[in-house]
Design an enzyme around this catalytic site. Sequence first.
Site, PDB file in Angstrom:
ATOM      1  N   ARG A 198      -9.987   0.281   8.170  1.00 21.21           N
ATOM      2  CA  ARG A 198      -9.227  -0.687   8.958  1.00 21.21           C
ATOM      3  C   ARG A 198      -8.597  -0.031  10.176  1.00 21.21           C
ATOM      4  O   ARG A 198      -8.415  -0.661  11.218  1.00 21.21           O
ATOM      5  CB  ARG A 198      -8.211  -1.433   8.102  1.00 21.21           C
ATOM      6  CG  ARG A 198      -7.053  -0.645   7.482  1.00 21.21           C
ATOM      7  CD  ARG A 198      -5.906  -0.495   8.438  1.00 21.21           C
ATOM      8  NE  ARG A 198      -4.637  -0.244   7.774  1.00 21.21           N
ATOM      9  CZ  ARG A 198      -3.681   0.483   8.293  1.00 21.21           C
ATOM     10  NH1 ARG A 198      -3.849   1.089   9.460  1.00 21.21           N
ATOM     11  NH2 ARG A 198      -2.539   0.632   7.650  1.00 21.21           N
TER      12      ARG A 198
ATOM     13  N   GLN B 117     -10.695  10.474  10.939  1.00 19.00           N
ATOM     14  CA  GLN B 117     -10.441   9.235  11.650  1.00 19.00           C
ATOM     15  C   GLN B 117     -11.248   9.148  12.939  1.00 19.00           C
ATOM     16  O   GLN B 117     -11.660   8.054  13.348  1.00 19.00           O
ATOM     17  CB  GLN B 117      -8.961   9.043  11.934  1.00 19.00           C
ATOM     18  CG  GLN B 117      -8.599   7.708  12.585  1.00 19.00           C
ATOM     19  CD  GLN B 117      -9.206   6.495  11.894  1.00 19.00           C
ATOM     20  OE1 GLN B 117      -9.691   5.568  12.547  1.00 19.00           O
ATOM     21  NE2 GLN B 117      -9.207   6.475  10.570  1.00 19.00           N
TER      22      GLN B 117
ATOM     23  N   THR C 111      -0.026   8.637  16.499  1.00 22.62           N
ATOM     24  CA  THR C 111       1.432   8.547  16.386  1.00 22.62           C
ATOM     25  C   THR C 111       1.840   7.342  15.550  1.00 22.62           C
ATOM     26  O   THR C 111       1.527   6.199  15.900  1.00 22.62           O
ATOM     27  CB  THR C 111       2.069   8.457  17.783  1.00 22.62           C
ATOM     28  OG1 THR C 111       1.755   9.648  18.501  1.00 22.62           O
ATOM     29  CG2 THR C 111       3.573   8.313  17.691  1.00 22.62           C
TER      30      THR C 111
ATOM     31  N   LYS D  37       0.832  -1.198   0.000  1.00 22.65           N
ATOM     32  CA  LYS D  37       0.000   0.000   0.000  1.00 22.65           C
ATOM     33  C   LYS D  37       0.869   1.250   0.000  1.00 22.65           C
ATOM     34  O   LYS D  37       1.811   1.361   0.791  1.00 22.65           O
ATOM     35  CB  LYS D  37      -0.922   0.030   1.226  1.00 22.65           C
ATOM     36  CG  LYS D  37      -1.894   1.220   1.203  1.00 22.65           C
ATOM     37  CD  LYS D  37      -2.763   1.273   2.438  1.00 22.65           C
ATOM     38  CE  LYS D  37      -1.990   1.764   3.651  1.00 22.65           C
ATOM     39  NZ  LYS D  37      -2.849   1.925   4.827  1.00 22.65           N
TER      40      LYS D  37
END
Length: 332
Positions: free
Chosen positions: A115, A143, A228, A70
């Site tokens: 994911r 997110q 992070t 990816k």
Amino acid sequence: MTGTLLLTKEEVRGLLQMRDVIVAVEDAYLAYSGGDVDQPPYMGIHLTTEAAEIDFKAGYRRSGELVSLKASSGGFRDNPGRFGLPNGMGTVLLFDGTSGALTCVMDGSLLTGYRTGASGAVSVRALARSGAHRLAAIGTGNQARMQIRAIREVMQIDAIDAWGRSIEGARAFAAEIEAEFGIPVSVADTARHAVAEADVVVATTRASGVVLRAGWLRPGTHLVAIGTDQPGKQELDPELFRDARVVVDAAAQCIEKGEVQHALRAGIVTGPLDEIGEVLLGRKPGRQSDDQITIFDSTGMAIQDNTTAAVLLREAKARGIGRCFDFLTPAG
């Protein structure tokens, strides 16, 4: 079907189901800690454009005979206005482990978001206190939305407290979450106020500075640290790790690039790091008391892309979705 299957972003969107992705991510953790995965360290390239980077993550699931690569970009802040493109994009390539042939090219931006959200949900199911119902979102970007979309599949979320560096962004986040899920969202004036009553805290900032400090979390809180993923990045005060139950996605990766890097450097965390796959396999303990603070340090793993993309590829073939093209001319 022969050749290479191409799946566009909209086709991937139609194939993605969060419940299936949660299963795929849990499978990834089990495979990784169970020794079924070859996953080299990922490579990050920082570009001349300020804050822009491209990461490359490769993984091989031996039992599935599937290799994934990816490429994921981010930080291209001028893209929308200058080029009409998003500020971050992703592409996943899947190769047949038995022949090396390129079997699929698919959009990876949505896959990555799903994911990553699923990783938080897996950790909540494994480590959060029984009866947890209140969530705090530290960071209110895309997110954060994905984490809530995933966590609500494994936990009854009755209320959300949100804090972000942009008050306008936090208010927009609250309005969207309330409209989509019917969950009441309160926008807090400080991160400390946001986490004061939370059972589960999700930190999804860009990790450009400490946003959560020791003493702010109440006993029994489960903290999901997402932001992070590079050396030097940081969201958490290292003192938060003192006396907490710390679980990581990949020990070798987190030592160098995870949130725990700072606690290790300070000597607050010592000894080997326990992986969530080991907890899921029953090799290592999870939560050990209702009052224990648990921290899941998630840096993101190539094998998560691999198992999730494998599910999408199987579903696309079963439903006849995508376009097949001849990438290689057969040898004559």
